[in-house]
Design an enzyme around this catalytic site. Structure first.
Site: not given
Length: 359
Positions: A217-218, A221, A246, A270-271, A299
């Site tokens: 998921h990240d 970045k 990201h 997801h954010h 998260d």
């Protein structure tokens, strides 16, 4: 329906042959001379022509030659009154498929002439079917080879992305193990929600999406410089804008691999927030994909219970209180409630902790 043209200058015989072939379920046309026959051929394109050699005016040989110039796929059976080998050879050279002799008896038509018609019409069809079967087998073989090659390529891509995710965590000692932890928590939440109304699509396949989406998921970045990623103080507006890019960057990377397209949705959203104030697209409520709503809770919990350059890790109960405080605004309430139950079941929260949270 198969089209058959009878060309015969003896009208009674022509009509008799036409009637005979109609009874065999052919679409039959008749012509009494070569000129009319060629017009019918151009307009109707029969599959087979039953052609008398001894036509008056334009001969059967001339008609045969013109048919071959017009369409060499039309089958032609020549009709001759005598066993003239020279004419038969000449007709064969011009492209006649076969020949029959007259006068006809019904038995001859039934047992010889009709057999030759069938042989010409269906022989090519059989060969075509056989050729297509061979072609299909070859295509299947090539498709199997391509599938295996694609599988190896896809597996290489998968391994490369997981390696990339690991490399990302290695850049930041504070987030080491973050993806694995988020994946574990997301899976716990998914297990509690599975089968509930509105979460029917949280199946075993969805569990796979949560696991892999959690691990990757990240990924976006990777494009953020270390100075921002590991900054101990507050980020500037410009730096924060870079961080907020990201999810979109990670989704873009994942969309490049077919097997990861579903994971890309988790990475991208997801954010997002339940109240629509998240990023990158400001989605609200159930417009946010289920997997992303689950991952958002997992998260946030892992982030709150892990050390960061700008603060120390919080305790599980502190993080759980924050989740409950933000449910209905930042988080979908259902994954939050499911996670509290899961944390108790996995002995991270005690019975006493849960009672305190309910107070």
């Amino acid at each position: 329906m198969i089209k058959l043209l009878v060309v015969e200058d003896e009208r009674n015989l022509c009509d008799f042959l036409g009637g005979f072939f109609k009874k065999q379920n052919y679409e039959v046309y008749t012509a009494y001379n070569g000129e009319d026959a060629l017009k019918l051929i151009k307009n109707s394109r029969p599959h087979l022509v039953f052609l008398d050699i001894g036509l008056p005016g334009m001969s059967g040989m001339d008609v045969l030659a013109r048919i071959r110039e017009f369409d060499n796929t039309i089958k032609v059976i020549m009709v001759t009154g005598v066993q003239d080998k020279q004419k038969i050879e000449e007709a064969t050279k011009l492209g006649a498929s076969d020949y029959v002799t007259k006068p006809f008896t019904f038995d001859y038509l039934q047992n010889v002439a009709l057999g030759k018609v069938h042989a010409q019409l269906f022989g090519d069809l059989r060969r075509e079917v056989q050729e297509k079967e061979l072609l299909y087998k070859e295509i299947e073989k090539k498709a199997d080879e391509l599938q295996k090659a694609y599988g190896k390529l896809a597996q290489t891509a998968v391994q490369a992305l997981y390696a990339l995710a690991k490399a990302l965590e290695a850049r930041d000692p504070y987030t080491h193990g973050h993806s694995e932890s988020v994946t574990r928590y997301a899976t716990w939440i998914g297990e509690k929600l599975r089968g509930k109304q509105g979460w029917e699509n949280v199946t075993l396949d969805a569990g796979k999406i949560l696991r892999n989406g959690g691990l990757l998921h990240d990924l976006g970045k990777i494009g953020i410089v270390d100075g921002i990623l590991n900054k101990p103080g507050k980020l500037t507006e410009e730096e924060w804008a870079q961080v907020k890019e990201h999810p979109g960057k990670g989704a873009h990377i994942l969309e490049g691999v077919d097997e990861f397209k579903e994971y890309a949705l988790v990475a991208r959203y997801h954010h997002e927030r339940w109240d629509g104030k998240g990023y990158p697209d400001g989605l609200k409520g159930k417009k946010i994909p289920n997997g992303a709503r689950v991952l958002a809770v997992a998260d946030a919990y892992d982030a709150m219970t892990s050390d960061r350059p700008y603060r120390k890790a919080g305790t599980p109960i502190e993080a759980a209180k924050e989740l409950l405080k933000c449910k209905g605004t930042q988080f979908d309430p259902e994954p939050v409630d499911a996670f509290i139950i899961a944390l108790k079941e996995h002995n991270i929260l005690t019975e006493e902790d849960v009672k305190k949270l309910e107070e």
